[in-house]
Design a protein around this motif. Structure first.
Motif, short mmCIF file in Angstrom:
data_model
loop_
_atom_site.label_atom_id
_atom_site.label_comp_id
_atom_site.label_asym_id
_atom_site.label_seq_id
_atom_site.Cartn_x
_atom_site.Cartn_y
_atom_site.Cartn_z
N SER A 1 -16.31 -10.29 3.03
CA SER A 1 -14.93 -9.23 1.91
C SER A 1 -14.46 -10.49 1.65
O SER A 1 -13.92 -10.70 2.35
CB SER A 1 -15.45 -7.93 2.47
N PRO A 2 -13.72 -9.57 0.23
CA PRO A 2 -11.72 -10.00 0.41
C PRO A 2 -10.93 -9.07 1.26
O PRO A 2 -9.77 -9.81 1.88
CB PRO A 2 -11.65 -9.47 -0.83
N THR A 3 -12.01 -8.47 1.83
CA THR A 3 -10.47 -7.74 2.90
C THR A 3 -10.90 -8.07 4.84
O THR A 3 -10.14 -8.35 5.48
CB THR A 3 -11.36 -6.13 2.96
N TYR A 4 -12.26 -8.71 4.06
CA TYR A 4 -12.31 -9.83 5.67
C TYR A 4 -11.02 -11.27 5.56
O TYR A 4 -10.49 -11.62 7.23
CB TYR A 4 -14.11 -9.93 6.38
N LEU A 5 -11.28 -11.55 4.43
CA LEU A 5 -10.14 -12.72 4.91
C LEU A 5 -9.06 -12.59 4.30
O LEU A 5 -8.71 -13.38 4.72
CB LEU A 5 -11.22 -13.62 3.16
N VAL A 6 -8.64 -11.65 4.52
CA VAL A 6 -7.14 -11.57 4.50
C VAL A 6 -7.09 -11.07 5.81
O VAL A 6 -6.13 -10.73 6.36
CB VAL A 6 -7.03 -10.20 3.31
N SER A 7 -7.13 -9.77 6.32
CA SER A 7 -6.88 -9.20 7.27
C SER A 7 -8.57 -9.85 9.08
O SER A 7 -7.77 -9.59 9.91
CB SER A 7 -7.89 -7.84 7.78
N GLY A 8 -9.43 -10.18 8.10
CA GLY A 8 -9.97 -10.74 9.96
C GLY A 8 -11.06 -9.46 10.17
O GLY A 8 -11.23 -10.11 11.21
N VAL A 9 -10.87 -8.25 9.57
CA VAL A 9 -10.82 -7.09 10.12
C VAL A 9 -12.39 -6.96 9.28
O VAL A 9 -12.83 -7.08 7.83
CB VAL A 9 -10.46 -6.24 10.23
N GLU B 1 -6.54 8.82 15.75
CA GLU B 1 -6.96 7.30 16.15
C GLU B 1 -7.54 6.28 15.26
O GLU B 1 -7.58 5.14 15.70
CB GLU B 1 -8.68 8.29 15.72
N VAL B 2 -6.74 6.36 13.54
CA VAL B 2 -7.07 5.01 13.16
C VAL B 2 -5.66 4.67 13.80
O VAL B 2 -4.92 3.26 13.53
CB VAL B 2 -6.68 5.15 11.81
N LEU B 3 -4.63 5.16 13.85
CA LEU B 3 -3.15 5.14 14.27
C LEU B 3 -3.17 3.47 15.09
O LEU B 3 -2.06 2.53 15.47
CB LEU B 3 -2.33 5.53 14.11
N GLU B 4 -3.69 4.83 16.30
CA GLU B 4 -3.90 3.35 17.15
C GLU B 4 -5.08 2.14 17.77
O GLU B 4 -5.19 1.78 18.64
CB GLU B 4 -4.52 4.54 18.89
N SER B 5 -5.32 1.92 16.32
CA SER B 5 -6.46 1.03 16.51
C SER B 5 -6.39 -0.49 15.90
O SER B 5 -5.16 -0.24 15.12
CB SER B 5 -8.22 1.55 14.81
N THR B 6 -6.67 -1.61 16.78
CA THR B 6 -6.43 -2.62 16.67
C THR B 6 -6.64 -3.43 15.29
O THR B 6 -5.99 -3.98 14.23
CB THR B 6 -6.36 -3.78 17.82
N ASP B 7 -7.59 -2.55 14.87
CA ASP B 7 -8.20 -3.15 13.71
C ASP B 7 -7.46 -2.64 13.10
O ASP B 7 -7.54 -3.75 11.81
CB ASP B 7 -9.73 -3.51 13.35
N ALA B 8 -6.79 -1.11 12.62
CA ALA B 8 -6.25 -0.62 12.01
C ALA B 8 -4.72 -1.84 11.16
O ALA B 8 -4.26 -1.70 10.61
CB ALA B 8 -6.36 0.63 12.08
N ALA B 9 -4.26 -2.22 12.31
CA ALA B 9 -3.37 -2.95 12.01
C ALA B 9 -3.12 -3.92 11.67
O ALA B 9 -1.72 -4.22 11.17
CB ALA B 9 -2.50 -2.87 13.81
N ALA B 10 -4.13 -4.55 11.42
CA ALA B 10 -4.52 -5.65 10.31
C ALA B 10 -4.13 -5.49 8.89
O ALA B 10 -4.31 -5.92 7.91
CB ALA B 10 -5.36 -6.51 10.49
N LEU B 11 -4.19 -3.66 8.75
CA LEU B 11 -4.79 -3.57 7.42
C LEU B 11 -3.50 -2.22 6.74
O LEU B 11 -3.43 -1.36 6.91
CB LEU B 11 -6.06 -2.50 7.52
N PRO B 12 -2.63 -2.85 6.29
CA PRO B 12 -1.75 -2.10 5.93
C PRO B 12 -1.41 -0.73 5.10
O PRO B 12 -0.61 -0.04 5.76
CB PRO B 12 -0.18 -3.11 5.26
N ASP B 13 -2.42 -0.93 4.10
CA ASP B 13 -2.96 0.17 2.69
C ASP B 13 -3.71 1.08 3.84
O ASP B 13 -2.51 2.47 4.11
CB ASP B 13 -3.55 -0.05 2.39
N LEU B 14 -4.36 0.58 4.47
CA LEU B 14 -5.38 2.02 5.70
C LEU B 14 -3.79 2.44 6.66
O LEU B 14 -4.10 3.58 6.94
CB LEU B 14 -6.18 1.95 6.01
N MET B 15 -3.11 1.61 7.55
CA MET B 15 -2.12 2.53 8.05
C MET B 15 -1.13 2.84 7.95
O MET B 15 -0.86 4.18 7.86
CB MET B 15 -1.61 1.27 8.77
N HIS B 16 -0.96 2.84 6.29
CA HIS B 16 -0.01 3.77 5.74
C HIS B 16 -0.51 4.65 5.64
O HIS B 16 -0.05 6.00 5.59
CB HIS B 16 1.15 3.06 4.51
#
Length: 420
Positions: A48-56, A89-104
């Motif tokens: 997926s494009p998301t995985y390619l950009v973030s590794g998640v 819970e989302v803010l503390e996720s290490t995976d979410a840290a690689a997803l700036p839009d989702l973190m915002h």
């Protein structure tokens, strides 16, 4: 690296649309590919494009989005503590840290959940972070919403001057980019007006209210007019023009059928009931019935702790007007306990209503203690006009008990509040 794991060379990945040197620049972080290029490369690498950009992985992203959706539903349904926990819970996720839009998105929701849960200090901290990264150029609506929420929280905490300065500067910036005639600008101006009212700056508030109504009616949207009429009602009330205030709230309520925010509808009903109690005490029973319905609606909406306390306090006021001060003490005490000892606008009003109920019951010692706390809170919050009235009421109460020294001291505090 995904390309290497799949045994694909840069040239193979690039062919035929791109050059291998361009792939090299992307991989060395010297080029940021356009979204169309990201999609092309993701298709070639079977991800997926998301995985390619973030590794998640998409599965993890979907899980995080489900948590966010659940948090937002909880917030809308009034479960502020649950919403706060899920956003965290989302803010503390290490995976979410690689997803700036989702973190915002999670950070914004978390700030609103903190406010709704009555935790103003951490909400202000979160909103200040959001303010630093919000962009007036790329997303004006969100930029303005952040400033509105921060100004509102500062006002409720008692930092009225800071609330005014923030809203004034934000409104100036919106005007500078040509967005003064928008719903967003009206909302921001209404927030500024609310802070001016709390500060007791009635001359400026009255002027701004007129400008706000003119601008909202020129824009024509129901939302803009609701904000304008609502704040105009508060200005009218502060000026003692209760019937005019009722008329403005009635106009706002008539428009609210076109909106979908049950929380704001509850707040409008609270404002209407409060005005009825002060302007038309003969309609106190009607106000009481409206408040009971509103209390049920608040319980089912995204109401904050402050909304709940405000409803309890207005109900207590209705009980006092209806000649039931014992019930008023019970309700106002619940509001005071809920809000704690921190100086807040809602807490100061709850204390004032509680003090009035004690006076009606002849419990002057209790009334003096509560009303002294009320006046002190109002002074701390820079609400000088209301503080002066509270000290004056205390002086009158001391006069009834024959306590001459405290009476004179209270009069002096009242005069100090108005600069005399």
């Amino acid at each position: 690296m995904l390309r290497i794991r799949q045994g694909v060379s840069q040239a193979q990945l690039a062919f035929p649309e791109l050059s291998d040197s361009y792939i090299s620049l992307i991989e060395s972080d010297k080029r940021v590919p356009a979204p169309s290029v990201v999609e092309l490369l993701a298709t070639k690498l079977h991800c997926s494009p998301t995985y390619l950009v973030s590794g998640v992985s998409e599965e993890v992203v979907d899980g995080l989005r489900v948590t966010l959706d659940y948090a937002e539903i909880a917030l809308q349904n009034g479960a502020a503590a649950e919403a706060r926990a899920r956003f965290a819970e989302v803010l503390e996720s290490t995976d979410a840290a690689a997803l700036p839009d989702l973190m915002h998105q999670a950070r914004w929701g978390h700030a609103l959940a903190l406010e709704a849960d009555g935790q103003l200090e951490p909400a202000i901290t979160e909103l200040n972070r959001l303010k630093e990264v919000a962009s007036l150029e790329t997303d004006r609506d969100h930029w303005a919403r952040v400033h509105v929420a921060l100004s509102r929280c500062l006002r409720e905490r008692g930092d009225v001057s800071a609330s005014v300065r923030l809203a004034e500067e934000a409104l100036r910036q919106l005007t500078a980019v040509g967005s003064e005639s928008t719903d967003t600008a009206v909302h921001l101006a209404a927030t500024l007006l609310a802070a001016l009212i709390v500060r007791g700056d009635l001359v400026r508030a009255h002027q701004l209210a007129g400008q706000l109504i003119e601008r909202a009616e020129r824009i024509g949207s129901p939302r803009a007019r609701i904000w304008a009429y609502w704040e105009a009602a508060y200005v009218a009330e502060m000026r003692g023009e209760y019937d005019e205030g009722i008329a403005w709230v009635e106009r706002a309520l008539a428009l609210h059928g076109e909106q979908e925010d049950p929380r704001n509808l509850c707040r409008l009903r609270l404002a209407f009931a409060g005005l009825l109690l002060r302007a038309r005490p003969d309609q106190a029973q009607h106000a009481h019935e409206l408040l009971l319905r509103t209390r049920d609606d608040i319980a089912a909406s995204a109401a904050s702790e402050i909304d709940v306390a405000w409803c309890l306090t207005t109900l207590a006021q209705a009980e006092t007007v209806l000649g039931r001060p014992e019930k008023a003490v019970e309700l106002a005490s619940q509001a005071v306990e809920m809000l704690g000892d921190s100086p807040r606008r809602a807490a100061a009003w709850a204390l004032a209503v509680l003090g009035e109920a004690y006076v009606r019951l002849g419990l002057r010692t209790e009334a003096v203690g509560v009303l002294t706390q009320t006046a002190t809170h109002l002074e701390t919050m820079e609400s000088t006009r209301q503080a002066a009235q509270a000290w004056f009421d205390l002086a009158e109460l001391f006069g009834e008990t024959g306590a001459e020294a405290p009476r004179l001291a209270a009069y002096r505090r009242a005069l100090n509040c108005v600069g005399l």
